[in-house]
Design a protein around this motif. Structure first.
Motif, PDB file in Angstrom:
ATOM      1  N   TRP A  78       0.619  -0.873  -0.220  1.00 12.89           N
ATOM      2  CA  TRP A  78      -0.141  -0.060  -0.145  1.00 12.89           C
ATOM      3  C   TRP A  78       0.978   1.398   0.287  1.00 12.89           C
ATOM      4  N   ASP A  79       2.079   1.179   0.653  1.00 12.13           N
ATOM      5  CA  ASP A  79       2.843   2.096   0.554  1.00 12.13           C
ATOM      6  C   ASP A  79       4.180   2.359  -0.260  1.00 12.13           C
ATOM      7  N   SER A  80       4.220   1.425  -1.193  1.00  9.92           N
ATOM      8  CA  SER A  80       5.004   1.544  -2.663  1.00  9.92           C
ATOM      9  C   SER A  80       4.772   2.165  -2.748  1.00  9.92           C
ATOM     10  N   PRO A  81       6.129   3.077  -3.803  1.00 12.04           N
ATOM     11  CA  PRO A  81       5.648   4.729  -4.779  1.00 12.04           C
ATOM     12  C   PRO A  81       4.656   3.825  -5.989  1.00 12.04           C
ATOM     13  N   GLU A  82       5.128   2.504  -6.249  1.00 14.70           N
ATOM     14  CA  GLU A  82       4.018   2.799  -7.426  1.00 14.70           C
ATOM     15  C   GLU A  82       2.492   1.956  -7.038  1.00 14.70           C
ATOM     16  N   ASN A  83       2.308   2.256  -6.138  1.00 16.09           N
ATOM     17  CA  ASN A  83       0.674   2.079  -5.852  1.00 16.09           C
ATOM     18  C   ASN A  83       0.155   3.736  -6.386  1.00 16.09           C
ATOM     19  N   PRO A  84      -1.228   3.085  -6.555  1.00 16.11           N
ATOM     20  CA  PRO A  84      -1.708   4.421  -7.691  1.00 16.11           C
ATOM     21  C   PRO A  84      -2.828   4.743  -7.212  1.00 16.11           C
ATOM     22  N   GLY A 102     -23.180  10.379 -11.034  1.00 13.59           N
ATOM     23  CA  GLY A 102     -22.554  11.354 -10.658  1.00 13.59           C
ATOM     24  C   GLY A 102     -21.432  11.311  -9.995  1.00 13.59           C
ATOM     25  N   LYS A 103     -21.444   9.491 -10.258  1.00 12.56           N
ATOM     26  CA  LYS A 103     -21.241   9.016  -9.267  1.00 12.56           C
ATOM     27  C   LYS A 103     -18.658   9.079  -9.552  1.00 12.56           C
ATOM     28  N   THR A 104     -18.169   8.558  -8.639  1.00 15.41           N
ATOM     29  CA  THR A 104     -15.951   8.639  -8.718  1.00 15.41           C
ATOM     30  C   THR A 104     -16.466   7.422  -8.322  1.00 15.41           C
ATOM     31  N   LEU A 105     -15.965   6.534  -8.965  1.00 14.83           N
ATOM     32  CA  LEU A 105     -14.906   4.700  -8.405  1.00 14.83           C
ATOM     33  C   LEU A 105     -13.515   5.539  -8.158  1.00 14.83           C
ATOM     34  N   VAL A 106     -13.008   4.825  -7.274  1.00 11.86           N
ATOM     35  CA  VAL A 106     -12.101   4.932  -6.555  1.00 11.86           C
ATOM     36  C   VAL A 106     -11.063   3.570  -6.167  1.00 11.86           C
ATOM     37  N   THR A 107      -9.845   3.343  -6.831  1.00 10.22           N
ATOM     38  CA  THR A 107      -9.013   2.174  -6.613  1.00 10.22           C
ATOM     39  C   THR A 107      -7.801   2.300  -5.981  1.00 10.22           C
ATOM     40  N   SER A 108      -6.986   1.185  -5.441  1.00  9.99           N
ATOM     41  CA  SER A 108      -5.541   1.139  -4.777  1.00  9.99           C
ATOM     42  C   SER A 108      -5.379   0.235  -4.012  1.00  9.99           C
ATOM     43  N   VAL A 109      -4.315  -0.298  -3.400  1.00 12.16           N
ATOM     44  CA  VAL A 109      -3.662  -0.668  -3.089  1.00 12.16           C
ATOM     45  C   VAL A 109      -4.219  -0.382  -1.523  1.00 12.16           C
ATOM     46  N   SER A 110      -4.800  -1.838  -1.005  1.00  9.21           N
ATOM     47  CA  SER A 110      -5.567  -0.863   0.536  1.00  9.21           C
ATOM     48  C   SER A 110      -4.041  -1.094   1.654  1.00  9.21           C
ATOM     49  N   PRO A 111      -4.264  -0.099   2.468  1.00  4.86           N
ATOM     50  CA  PRO A 111      -2.974  -0.565   3.670  1.00  4.86           C
ATOM     51  C   PRO A 111      -4.317  -1.251   4.807  1.00  4.86           C
ATOM     52  N   LEU A 112      -5.199  -1.492   4.550  1.00  7.65           N
ATOM     53  CA  LEU A 112      -6.099  -2.683   5.724  1.00  7.65           C
ATOM     54  C   LEU A 112      -6.111  -3.453   5.069  1.00  7.65           C
ATOM     55  N   THR A 113      -6.279  -4.018   4.057  1.00 13.19           N
ATOM     56  CA  THR A 113      -6.061  -5.811   3.554  1.00 13.19           C
ATOM     57  C   THR A 113      -5.650  -6.548   2.220  1.00 13.19           C
ATOM     58  N   TYR A 114      -3.807  -5.304   2.109  1.00 10.53           N
ATOM     59  CA  TYR A 114      -3.390  -5.017   1.907  1.00 10.53           C
ATOM     60  C   TYR A 114      -3.837  -5.896  -0.243  1.00 10.53           C
ATOM     61  N   SER A 115      -5.145  -5.927  -0.806  1.00 12.63           N
ATOM     62  CA  SER A 115      -4.927  -6.453  -1.922  1.00 12.63           C
ATOM     63  C   SER A 115      -5.884  -4.881  -2.162  1.00 12.63           C
ATOM     64  N   ILE A 116      -6.145  -5.092  -3.917  1.00 13.31           N
ATOM     65  CA  ILE A 116      -7.126  -3.327  -4.617  1.00 13.31           C
ATOM     66  C   ILE A 116      -8.251  -4.082  -3.768  1.00 13.31           C
ATOM     67  N   ASN A 201      -3.385  11.013   8.723  1.00 16.78           N
ATOM     68  CA  ASN A 201      -1.545  10.984   8.488  1.00 16.78           C
ATOM     69  C   ASN A 201      -1.287   9.925   9.874  1.00 16.78           C
ATOM     70  N   HIS A 202      -1.985   9.490   9.867  1.00 18.59           N
ATOM     71  CA  HIS A 202      -1.838   9.127  11.550  1.00 18.59           C
ATOM     72  C   HIS A 202      -2.393   6.888  11.387  1.00 18.59           C
ATOM     73  N   VAL A 203      -3.485   7.112  10.350  1.00 19.65           N
ATOM     74  CA  VAL A 203      -4.092   5.758  10.950  1.00 19.65           C
ATOM     75  C   VAL A 203      -4.055   4.927   9.495  1.00 19.65           C
ATOM     76  N   ARG A 204      -4.317   3.957   9.434  1.00 20.88           N
ATOM     77  CA  ARG A 204      -4.129   3.547   8.242  1.00 20.88           C
ATOM     78  C   ARG A 204      -6.168   2.986   7.834  1.00 20.88           C
ATOM     79  N   MET A 205      -6.991   3.748   8.399  1.00 22.23           N
ATOM     80  CA  MET A 205      -8.920   3.405   7.698  1.00 22.23           C
ATOM     81  C   MET A 205      -8.678   5.188   7.086  1.00 22.23           C
ATOM     82  N   GLY A 206      -7.475   5.720   6.686  1.00 25.94           N
ATOM     83  CA  GLY A 206      -8.018   7.115   6.267  1.00 25.94           C
ATOM     84  C   GLY A 206      -8.902   7.591   5.131  1.00 25.94           C
ATOM     85  N   THR A 232      -5.472   7.008   3.642  1.00 30.33           N
ATOM     86  CA  THR A 232      -3.772   6.762   3.848  1.00 30.33           C
ATOM     87  C   THR A 232      -3.128   6.790   2.692  1.00 30.33           C
ATOM     88  N   VAL A 233      -2.741   6.108   1.736  1.00 34.61           N
ATOM     89  CA  VAL A 233      -2.436   5.765   1.095  1.00 34.61           C
ATOM     90  C   VAL A 233      -2.111   7.423   0.330  1.00 34.61           C
TER      91      VAL A 233
END
Ligand code: FES
Length: 424
Positions: A78-84, A102-116, A201-206, A232-233
């Motif tokens: 989740w905290d790798s620079p390449e994690n988009p 009107g919605k937006t979808l957002v994705t990333s590798v999660s700091p909580l589940t370590y998966s997308i 900045n302080h929790v993984r559930m940002g 958090t990402v």
């Protein structure tokens, strides 16, 4: 708002990267271009959206995942620079004619589940991104200093800028950046800001906060992409905010242009005299501009407690917005009513959290106490009763909203007392 002036803050911005581009038009819901921003290298580049992407990765989530698979590898954390962080709104994004568009979808590798993880959110960012000429946005890398990314299709320019002085807290930051990038008061509704706030900045559930400008309260308000810790990402990349400006955009298809809408224009004799002056005044306040017809209707609803046929006729005649579209708006949004509402509206939440905590019994208690069914107004015109979906404060379930006041943990036995209190 902080004591630092907006000009002082703006003067501290240093442009680290800039891309000029010509925003194109949309074709069958697609801009055919995506945007990639690398905060490590300060590079802003565009990527072509191919026919194969549209076939295989359809939708906001699909495009986000397409980007994810280009950027990540088996070792990406989740905290790798390449994690988009990827954002997209799908081919119906911004059409405003279908629920959810009107919605937006957002994705990333999660700091909580370590998966997308994916999260979906309201606010204006997704539609504005589409109008700016991009089907998706992907942000990779980590900035050295606090930065903002500004997408400005009006001036055909995208920048990465340092932003050392602005607040971190989302509610303050959205106010500052809306003020900073809007040309004037009316232009504030054309600015949307995405930010994560201090806690991320302080929790993984940002979470991520997506702003939209509420002209009635004259402040930006927020919708949240709350799943998976993407906020958090966002902060881990030293990204303070994404800012986008709306570009005037005429969609390829609008209800206003349909033959049915065109056929039912009112005749002059259809216009009723009732409240003509007041409604006229409200419409004038918005410069008779059809762009602001929803705002006019909100003002009329506030004043009259419903949208009368006469008001629809006035709006149609003065702004030129077809009646079919006005009725579409009046019936689509819960905030409007074609029947007079009571002086106070009681909303009983029957969303999932409230339902499992007994909101059905509470609704029945209100129906008994007021002697009306939900959807109706009391004979004395004092109260209207509505069953509504989630009111956005599930932790207080079951929730009831009376006028502007929210009551949490309500029990059926409280209802008589609440009503007596409100009757005075
Ligand atoms: S379900 Fe009732 S407030 Fe969310």
């Amino acid at each position: 708002m902080t004591t630092r002036s907006i000009t002082e803050m703006r003067n501290e911005h240093q442009v680290l990267a800039e891309l000029t581009y010509e925003p194109g038009s949309l074709e069958r819901g697609y801009a055919n271009l995506a945007l990639r921003i690398d905060l490590d290298k300060n590079v802003i580049e565009t990527r072509q959206v191919t026919e194969q992407m549209k076939e295989l990765w359809v939708g906001g989530k699909g495009f986000c995942l397409w980007f994810m698979f280009q950027e990540i590898n088996p070792n990406t954390r989740w905290d790798s620079p390449e994690n988009p962080i990827c954002l997209s709104s799908g081919p119906l994004g911004g059409t405003a004619s279908f629920p959810g568009s009107g919605k937006t979808l957002v994705t990333s590798v999660s700091p909580l589940t370590y998966s997308i993880i994916d999260s979906n959110v309201g606010g204006y960012f997704g539609p504005y991104l589409k109008f700016a000429g991009f089907d998706a946005l992907c942000i990779v890398g980590k900035a050295k200093d606090e930065v903002v990314v500004y997408i400005d299709p009006v001036n055909s320019r995208i920048t990465i800028e340092t932003a050392p002085m602005e607040s971190i807290d989302s509610h303050l930051l959205a106010e500052e950046l809306t003020e900073m990038y809007a040309d004037d008061e009316m232009d504030k509704r054309n600015i949307a800001v995405v930010s994560a706030g201090r806690a991320a900045n302080h929790v993984r559930m940002g979470i991520l906060n997506f702003s939209f400008y509420d002209w009635r309260r004259q402040v930006p308000r927020m919708k949240q992409a709350g799943r998976g810790g993407i906020g958090t990402v966002f902060r881990n990349k030293k990204l303070k905010a994404l800012i986008i400006k709306n570009r005037d955009y005429i969609p390829a298809w609008r209800i206003a242009d349909s033959p049915v809408a065109q056929a039912i224009q009112p005749k002059a004799e259809d216009i009723l005299e009732t409240d003509k002056a007041e409604v006229r005044q409200i419409i004038s306040r918005w410069n008779d501009d059809p762009e602001y017809v929803i705002e006019m209707m909100q003002d009329i609803q506030d004043r009259e407690r419903f949208i009368s046929r006469a008001s629809i006729d006035h709006l149609n005649k003065i702004t030129g917005v077809p009646k079919a579209q006005l009725y579409h708006i009046a019936t689509f949004y819960k905030a409007f009513s074609l029947e007079p509402r009571g002086e106070t509206t009681i909303q009983v939440c029957v969303g999932t959290a409230c339902h499992v905590r007994g909101s059905g019994r509470i609704l029945e208690a209100f129906e008994r106490e007021l002697d009306i069914e939900q959807g109706a107004t009391t004979k004395d015109g004092k109260f209207s009763l509505e069953a509504v979906a989630c009111l956005g404060c599930c932790s207080l379930a079951p929730v009831v909203k009376i006028g502007d006041e929210v009551f949490g943990n309500v029990q059926a036995k409280d209802v008589t007392k609440i009503i007596h209190g409100k009757r005075g």
